[in-house]
Design a protein around this motif. Structure first.
Motif, PDB file in Angstrom:
ATOM      1  N   MET A  69      11.931  -2.488   4.679  1.00 52.40           N
ATOM      2  CA  MET A  69      10.823  -2.388   3.731  1.00 52.40           C
ATOM      3  C   MET A  69      11.195  -2.986   2.381  1.00 52.40           C
ATOM      4  N   LEU A  70      12.475  -2.964   2.051  1.00 54.56           N
ATOM      5  CA  LEU A  70      12.941  -3.505   0.771  1.00 54.56           C
ATOM      6  C   LEU A  70      13.211  -5.004   0.840  1.00 54.56           C
ATOM      7  N   ARG A  71      13.284  -5.538   2.054  1.00 50.94           N
ATOM      8  CA  ARG A  71      13.690  -6.915   2.248  1.00 50.94           C
ATOM      9  C   ARG A  71      12.560  -7.883   1.879  1.00 50.94           C
ATOM     10  N   ASP A  72      12.945  -9.031   1.348  1.00 52.74           N
ATOM     11  CA  ASP A  72      11.980 -10.098   1.091  1.00 52.74           C
ATOM     12  C   ASP A  72      11.418 -10.572   2.425  1.00 52.74           C
ATOM     13  N   PHE A  94      10.568   0.447  -4.466  1.00 53.24           N
ATOM     14  CA  PHE A  94       9.855  -0.445  -3.563  1.00 53.24           C
ATOM     15  C   PHE A  94       9.450  -1.697  -4.333  1.00 53.24           C
ATOM     16  N   PRO A  95       9.926  -2.879  -3.928  1.00 54.46           N
ATOM     17  CA  PRO A  95       9.720  -4.088  -4.743  1.00 54.46           C
ATOM     18  C   PRO A  95       8.268  -4.476  -4.936  1.00 54.46           C
ATOM     19  N   ASN A  96       7.400  -4.170  -3.980  1.00 54.02           N
ATOM     20  CA  ASN A  96       5.990  -4.545  -4.104  1.00 54.02           C
ATOM     21  C   ASN A  96       5.218  -3.652  -5.057  1.00 54.02           C
ATOM     22  N   ASN A  97       5.799  -2.528  -5.422  1.00 53.57           N
ATOM     23  CA  ASN A  97       5.166  -1.601  -6.366  1.00 53.57           C
ATOM     24  C   ASN A  97       6.264  -0.758  -6.996  1.00 53.57           C
ATOM     25  N   PRO A  98       6.709  -1.091  -8.215  1.00 55.41           N
ATOM     26  CA  PRO A  98       7.845  -0.397  -8.833  1.00 55.41           C
ATOM     27  C   PRO A  98       7.638   1.092  -9.045  1.00 55.41           C
ATOM     28  N   ARG A  99       6.390   1.552  -8.970  1.00 56.25           N
ATOM     29  CA  ARG A  99       6.154   2.999  -9.110  1.00 56.25           C
ATOM     30  C   ARG A  99       6.560   3.767  -7.859  1.00 56.25           C
ATOM     31  N   VAL A 100       6.623   3.077  -6.725  1.00 57.78           N
ATOM     32  CA  VAL A 100       6.914   3.737  -5.452  1.00 57.78           C
ATOM     33  C   VAL A 100       8.431   3.841  -5.273  1.00 57.78           C
ATOM     34  N   ILE A 101       8.923   5.058  -5.071  1.00 62.13           N
ATOM     35  CA  ILE A 101      10.337   5.311  -4.843  1.00 62.13           C
ATOM     36  C   ILE A 101      10.516   5.769  -3.396  1.00 62.13           C
ATOM     37  N   LEU A 102      11.271   5.000  -2.618  1.00 64.67           N
ATOM     38  CA  LEU A 102      11.562   5.368  -1.233  1.00 64.67           C
ATOM     39  C   LEU A 102      12.804   6.241  -1.201  1.00 64.67           C
ATOM     40  N   TRP A 103      12.697   7.406  -0.569  1.00 63.77           N
ATOM     41  CA  TRP A 103      13.826   8.325  -0.434  1.00 63.77           C
ATOM     42  C   TRP A 103      14.281   8.331   1.023  1.00 63.77           C
ATOM     43  N   MET A 220       3.418  -2.521   6.959  1.00 65.19           N
ATOM     44  CA  MET A 220       3.664  -2.870   5.564  1.00 65.19           C
ATOM     45  C   MET A 220       2.360  -3.030   4.796  1.00 65.19           C
ATOM     46  N   GLN A 221       1.359  -3.612   5.432  1.00 64.74           N
ATOM     47  CA  GLN A 221       0.069  -3.769   4.772  1.00 64.74           C
ATOM     48  C   GLN A 221      -0.573  -2.408   4.510  1.00 64.74           C
ATOM     49  N   ALA A 222      -0.513  -1.515   5.499  1.00 70.92           N
ATOM     50  CA  ALA A 222      -1.101  -0.191   5.334  1.00 70.92           C
ATOM     51  C   ALA A 222      -0.348   0.605   4.279  1.00 70.92           C
ATOM     52  N   PHE A 223       0.982   0.495   4.285  1.00 73.09           N
ATOM     53  CA  PHE A 223       1.777   1.234   3.305  1.00 73.09           C
ATOM     54  C   PHE A 223       1.473   0.743   1.885  1.00 73.09           C
ATOM     55  N   GLY A 224       1.425  -0.563   1.694  1.00 76.70           N
ATOM     56  CA  GLY A 224       1.092  -1.085   0.371  1.00 76.70           C
ATOM     57  C   GLY A 224      -0.296  -0.687  -0.063  1.00 76.70           C
ATOM     58  N   PHE A 227      -1.113   2.706  -2.036  1.00 81.68           N
ATOM     59  CA  PHE A 227      -0.836   2.910  -3.454  1.00 81.68           C
ATOM     60  C   PHE A 227      -1.420   1.823  -4.338  1.00 81.68           C
ATOM     61  N   SER A 228      -2.116   0.847  -3.751  1.00 80.36           N
ATOM     62  CA  SER A 228      -2.623  -0.271  -4.535  1.00 80.36           C
ATOM     63  C   SER A 228      -3.694   0.160  -5.519  1.00 80.36           C
ATOM     64  N   THR A 229      -4.434   1.238  -5.207  1.00 82.54           N
ATOM     65  CA  THR A 229      -5.508   1.685  -6.082  1.00 82.54           C
ATOM     66  C   THR A 229      -5.092   2.840  -6.984  1.00 82.54           C
TER      67      THR A 229
END
Length: 231
Positions: A69-72, A94-103, A220-224, A227-229
């Motif tokens: 998930m972190l990979r380019d 999470f690189p696509n959204n810096p507010r998201v922290i993966l634990w 990945m699309q569903a996960f992003g 939090f997009s909104t």
């Protein structure tokens, strides 16, 4: 080692228990519902971090999933899926959204038991906003128990059946095409989660080592999109 893993499993259950909605006292002028989906934030301008717990049985490939998930997207995949052996939670932005922290939480061992779920003196973990439950084989009873508890909090979660490429490769059924086999796997896990009380389980079948195959792009699309909104 086992005691430490059980400690974090009990801690996760305590955290989920804390998230369960508490009865609120009646008010004279109740506010109208915003009509948002279950688990959405009531304060759209809240800028606090969004903490996502990634958890599952030992060896289910959750750490490999986090790395994927972190990979380019264009980065080459190298290496094999590892056994989740760490007994220490690790956090990643999470690189696509810096507010998201993966634990990446310690793996769950053994079958479920009803031992006392006492709160530790110093939890050290955040209250989680979203969950990713992983399984590399059959539905573990502890995973079902976690899914049941999360459902009761009203929080959202994804169920990820990892290493599906290994299962497809090892399953020799001439009467099934790969598409039919994947449908059967999805149906199996969906029915199991529904039987555990999850009303609308979201199940993804993927291999973290094959990010262009199976359900990984959809995951990945569903996960992003979760939090997009969330401003």
């Amino acid at each position: 080692m086992e005691e430490m893993i059980m400690f974090f499993y009990d801690l996760l259950l305590v955290t989920i228990s804390y998230l369960r909605p508490k009865p609120s006292p009646p008010t004279r002028c109740p506010m109208r519902s915003s009509g948002g989906r279950r688990g959405s934030y009531s304060q759209p301008r809240d800028r606090r971090p969004i903490n996502v717990a990634v958890t599952g049985p030992v060896g289910s490939g959750k750490s490999t999933l986090v790395r994927a998930m972190l990979r380019d997207p264009g980065e080459e995949v190298v290496g094999e899926e590892e056994v989740d052996s760490s007994d220490t939670p690790k956090s990643f932005v999470f690189p696509n959204n810096p507010r998201v922290i993966l634990w990446d939480l310690p793996g769950i061992e053994g079958e479920a038991d009803d031992s006392a779920q006492r709160a530790p003196e110093e939890p050290g973990l955040p209250v989680f906003d979203f969950f990713i439950l992983t399984s590399g084989s059959r539905l573990n009873e502890k995973v079902l128990n976690l899914a049941r508890n999360i459902e009761q909090t009203g929080k959202q979660f994804f169920f990820v059946r990892t290493k599906v490429d290994v299962y497809v490769r090892q399953t020799q059924q001439t009467s099934f095409t790969q598409a039919q086999l994947l449908r059967e796997i999805r149906r199996h896990f969906t029915k199991g989660l529904q039987a555990a009380g999850v009303q609308a389980p979201r199940v993804f079948l993927l291999s973290a080592l094959q990010p262009r195959s199976y359900d990984f792009p959809d995951f990945m699309q569903a996960f992003g999109g979760e939090f997009s909104t969330r401003d």
